[in-house]
Design an enzyme around this catalytic site. Structure first.
Site, PDB file in Angstrom:
ATOM      1  N   GLY A 118      18.555  -1.638 -13.316  1.00  0.00           N
ATOM      2  CA  GLY A 118      18.424  -3.014 -12.673  1.00  0.00           C
ATOM      3  C   GLY A 118      16.875  -3.323 -11.884  1.00  0.00           C
ATOM      4  O   GLY A 118      16.461  -4.062 -11.417  1.00  0.00           O
ATOM      5  N   SER A 157       8.203   9.407 -14.151  1.00  0.00           N
ATOM      6  CA  SER A 157       7.820   9.947 -13.000  1.00  0.00           C
ATOM      7  C   SER A 157       6.602   9.464 -12.195  1.00  0.00           C
ATOM      8  O   SER A 157       6.567   7.988 -12.287  1.00  0.00           O
ATOM      9  CB  SER A 157       7.142  11.435 -13.323  1.00  0.00           C
ATOM     10  OG  SER A 157       6.717  12.342 -12.091  1.00  0.00           O
ATOM     11  N   LYS A 189       2.460  10.340  -7.799  1.00  0.00           N
ATOM     12  CA  LYS A 189       2.654  10.854  -6.438  1.00  0.00           C
ATOM     13  C   LYS A 189       3.182  12.198  -6.527  1.00  0.00           C
ATOM     14  O   LYS A 189       3.280  13.003  -5.437  1.00  0.00           O
ATOM     15  CB  LYS A 189       3.641   9.824  -5.491  1.00  0.00           C
ATOM     16  CG  LYS A 189       2.917   8.740  -5.079  1.00  0.00           C
ATOM     17  CD  LYS A 189       3.794   7.644  -4.436  1.00  0.00           C
ATOM     18  CE  LYS A 189       3.208   6.560  -3.970  1.00  0.00           C
ATOM     19  NZ  LYS A 189       2.450   5.852  -5.051  1.00  0.00           N
ATOM     20  N   LEU A 242       1.963  -3.350 -10.792  1.00  0.00           N
ATOM     21  CA  LEU A 242       1.861  -4.675 -10.347  1.00  0.00           C
ATOM     22  C   LEU A 242       3.041  -5.368 -10.377  1.00  0.00           C
ATOM     23  O   LEU A 242       3.608  -5.627 -11.431  1.00  0.00           O
ATOM     24  CB  LEU A 242       0.697  -5.186 -10.772  1.00  0.00           C
ATOM     25  CG  LEU A 242      -0.668  -4.706 -10.742  1.00  0.00           C
ATOM     26  CD1 LEU A 242      -1.810  -5.493 -11.502  1.00  0.00           C
ATOM     27  CD2 LEU A 242      -1.141  -5.013  -9.125  1.00  0.00           C
ATOM     28  N   VAL A 261       2.844  -3.446  -3.124  1.00  0.00           N
ATOM     29  CA  VAL A 261       1.674  -3.996  -2.448  1.00  0.00           C
ATOM     30  C   VAL A 261       1.578  -5.573  -2.863  1.00  0.00           C
ATOM     31  O   VAL A 261       1.509  -6.317  -1.761  1.00  0.00           O
ATOM     32  CB  VAL A 261       0.502  -3.103  -2.430  1.00  0.00           C
ATOM     33  CG1 VAL A 261      -0.141  -3.233  -3.533  1.00  0.00           C
ATOM     34  CG2 VAL A 261      -0.513  -3.586  -1.335  1.00  0.00           C
ATOM     35  N   ARG A 289       0.572   5.338   6.703  1.00  0.00           N
ATOM     36  CA  ARG A 289       1.980   5.780   6.774  1.00  0.00           C
ATOM     37  C   ARG A 289       2.125   6.954   6.622  1.00  0.00           C
ATOM     38  O   ARG A 289       1.355   7.812   5.961  1.00  0.00           O
ATOM     39  CB  ARG A 289       2.963   4.684   6.169  1.00  0.00           C
ATOM     40  CG  ARG A 289       2.390   3.251   6.390  1.00  0.00           C
ATOM     41  CD  ARG A 289       3.536   2.335   5.457  1.00  0.00           C
ATOM     42  NE  ARG A 289       3.099   2.609   4.035  1.00  0.00           N
ATOM     43  CZ  ARG A 289       3.715   1.722   3.105  1.00  0.00           C
ATOM     44  NH1 ARG A 289       4.597   0.860   3.346  1.00  0.00           N
ATOM     45  NH2 ARG A 289       3.173   2.217   1.585  1.00  0.00           N
ATOM     46  N   GLU A 297       1.399   9.249   3.104  1.00  0.00           N
ATOM     47  CA  GLU A 297       0.691   8.589   2.176  1.00  0.00           C
ATOM     48  C   GLU A 297      -0.717   9.219   2.029  1.00  0.00           C
ATOM     49  O   GLU A 297      -1.306  10.072   2.921  1.00  0.00           O
ATOM     50  CB  GLU A 297       0.173   7.322   2.905  1.00  0.00           C
ATOM     51  CG  GLU A 297       1.181   6.094   2.434  1.00  0.00           C
ATOM     52  CD  GLU A 297       0.721   4.589   2.665  1.00  0.00           C
ATOM     53  OE1 GLU A 297       0.923   3.679   2.085  1.00  0.00           O
ATOM     54  OE2 GLU A 297      -0.131   4.641   3.834  1.00  0.00           O
TER      55      GLU A 297
END
Length: 607
Positions: free
Chosen positions: A288, A404, A407, A446, A452, A537, A540
């Protein structure tokens, strides 16, 4: 005015034209004095012509055409209809009257009827165009591309209801041979280097990019020129969508950030993908989610024998199920509500359905949230992956593809570290399993939920401000469909144990992304919409990486997919650390962080 009213008016005008044209033809033939004998013939000829030409015009569907779009094709059809009608009328009138209608009268009547009917329809089109262009304040439009597509767009702008109140100013084209030429009565005003000047000179409100067949790099360059102006930028659909009929030329869309990436579409080896998906039972976890749902769409198009949609949220699974049932009614779907953290439930699912290909997209991905809840990140991203991978191994799946993240490379966050541990486990189990286990690593997508770009769009719609964490923040971006295509392609290359790395193109500065989105929305950054910096944050990094220093890449058959080969992983040590995790999960969060830091050397416990 209703459609029937317009048809009725046109028919009345046509009848008047026929009677006037025949009357004038008789007056010319007899120098203004029609003999009594021919007066009766004139009335008979006018009546038969009205009846037969009316039938002929209806047969050629002249009253079903939209004359505001009239062109040479409509005029040719009108000529055919009148020629057939006039010939039959001439024969019928001559037979009924008993005397032949003078040929000069028939010829002149045809000429005048064609001239008057064609002229009336041309006048109707001119009235429509003038009504649109003079309807209050006009919305000035500049079209980039003076080719076939540009000509079609110009026609839409000057005639379609959707462009009411808009006025086409002219074209921009880089072809020097088109300079000062006209397309549909509108001039080619200059080349791309003059866009900014033309926007100011002609008070352009909208720029339409009408170049559907050029490379995306060229489109991206053109958008970069346009976004320096205050005009809103729109683009026509890709040429493939136009050819297949998915979209019409008039279906202009707003320019999106995806267009700025400047990458050509991903070319996939459909035969290779079909080889391990077609006629197979395929399981998608996290079906989902943004990536999971797109995986389901693309896998469904590859004709699997059964597609299993597994997810924890019932609403999102229901949503993708309804979409797939509509688009792919022939695909056998199974919806499974389950939590990957439940090892017994995963074993039950694999035992029942025996999936042959597994795409593991279920994960916790939000960096700040996982930073504050590390135990949940471990439960889902590490043990959830372990449960699905173990079940795939025990029940004989052919291939297991884990989604994956970049990050996971030198992770500074809990989310990244847990993804790296999941990669390590997938590589570890591959050494003893008959299932081919691989991971695919890529950056931000995106449009994914919580990413973002949607957040920036919401902030712009609310009038700002747009919040950016740091002015130097840089990320790799890829669209969801192209990321999923490469994931499927990587699965076809899988031999077992690889970490596939997708070519993400050039990194994008987040501040530049915010500025572009504001400008593409028709606003001026820092003037109409403010940009605030909120600070980085937890967890990050300023820059994301796709490889560690110890990893080397190997090229694959696909130019956008590479293989990273990390150092050997000790399965025994990994099992010991996972047992430590199990012991501390019920305790304090600092203990969980300590185990993460011990298992992933690059991870820095920042709290």
């Amino acid at each position: 005015m209703s459609h029937r009213s317009r048809i009725l008016i046109i028919m009345i005008v046509d009848i008047v034209i026929i009677w006037v044209a025949i009357g004038i033809a008789y007056l010319f033939r007899f120098d203004g004095h029609i003999p009594p004998r021919y007066e009766q013939q004139m009335l008979l000829y006018a009546f038969t012509t009205t009846l037969i030409c009316g039938i002929s015009l209806a047969y050629f569907r002249m009253y079903r055409r939209m004359w505001q779009y009239a062109s040479i094709g409509e005029l040719i059809a009108l000529f055919k209809a009148l020629l057939a009608g006039m010939i039959l009328s001439y024969i019928a009138a001559s037979l009924i009257d008993g005397a032949r209608v003078p040929l000069s009268i028939a010829t002149r009547s045809l000429e005048m009827i064609l001239l008057f009917m064609g002229g009336s329809r041309l006048v109707w089109r001119i009235i429509r165009i003038n009504r649109f262009s003079k309807n209050g304040e006009s919305n000035n439009i500049l079209v980039i591309g003076a080719g076939d597509c540009g000509a079609l767009i110009a026609r839409e702008i000057t005639t379609a209801d959707s462009f009411k109140g808009s006025r086409l100013i002219g074209f921009v084209d880089d072809d020097p041979n088109k300079r000062h030429m006209q397309v549909g009565g509108y001039s080619v005003l200059g080349n791309r280097n003059q866009i900014s000047e033309l926007v100011q000179t002609h008070n352009i409100h909208d720029i339409v990019i009408a170049m559907p067949s050029v490379k995306r790099k060229d489109i991206s360059d053109m958008i970069n020129l346009c976004k320096t102006t205050r005009a809103k930028v729109k683009i026509i659909p890709a040429i493939n969508d136009l050819i297949t009929g998915k979209l019409a030329v008039r279906a202009l869309r707003n320019v999106e950030v995806e267009d700025l990436l400047g990458r050509d579409p991903v070319v996939t080896d459909l035969d290779g993908i079909m080889g391990y998906v077609a006629n197979k039972t395929v399981l998608v976890t996290g079906a989902g989610g943004s990536i999971g749902s797109e995986l389901c769409r693309q896998i469904a198009s590859c004709n699997p024998s059964r597609l299993l949609l597994l997810g924890h949220g019932e609403n999102s699974i229901y949503s993708i199920e309804m979409e797939l049932l509509k688009k792919f009614p022939y695909v056998h779907l199974e919806t499974i509500i389950a939590d990957i953290q439940d090892r017994y439930r995963m074993d039950e699912v694999f035992s029942k359905y025996k999936p042959q290909a597994v795409f593991h997209a279920a994960a916790h991905k939000h960096v700040p949230l996982m930073e504050r809840n590390p135990s949940e990140a471990v439960k889902n991203n590490v043990f959830g992956t372990k449960n699905v991978a173990d079940a795939a191994d025990q029940h004989g799946a052919e291939v297991f593809v884990m989604i994956s993240s970049d990050k996971a490379v030198n992770p500074s966050s809990v989310m990244g570290a847990t993804k790296r541990i999941a990669e390590m486990y997938v590589q570890s189990i591959n050494t003893t399993s008959n299932t081919r286990f691989v991971a695919v690593r890529f950056g931000n997508v995106l449009g994914s939920r919580g990413s973002v770009v949607p957040r920036f769009k919401e902030q712009i719609a609310a009038g700002g401000p747009v919040t950016v964490t740091h002015p130097d923040m840089v990320r790799y971006f890829m669209t969801i469909p192209e990321a999923v295509q490469l994931v499927l392609q990587a699965g076809a290359f899988a031999k077992g144990g690889e970490i596939f790395i997708l070519d993400m193109g050039s990194p994008v500065k987040i501040l530049d992304l915010a500025v572009d989105l504001i400008r593409l929305s028709g606003y001026e950054p820092y003037v109409d919409i403010e940009i605030n910096f909120s600070g980085m944050r937890e967890g990050e990094k300023l820059f994301e990486e796709l490889l560690t220093d110890s990893e080397a890449t190997t090229a694959t058959q696909h130019e956008r997919i590479f293989i990273g080969r990390p150092a050997q992983i000790s399965s025994k040590e990994l099992e010991q650390q996972l047992k430590r995790f199990e012991k501390v999960l019920g305790g304090d969060q600092m203990s969980v962080r300590a185990v993460i830091e011990n298992l992933v050397p690059f991870y820095s416990n920042v709290s």
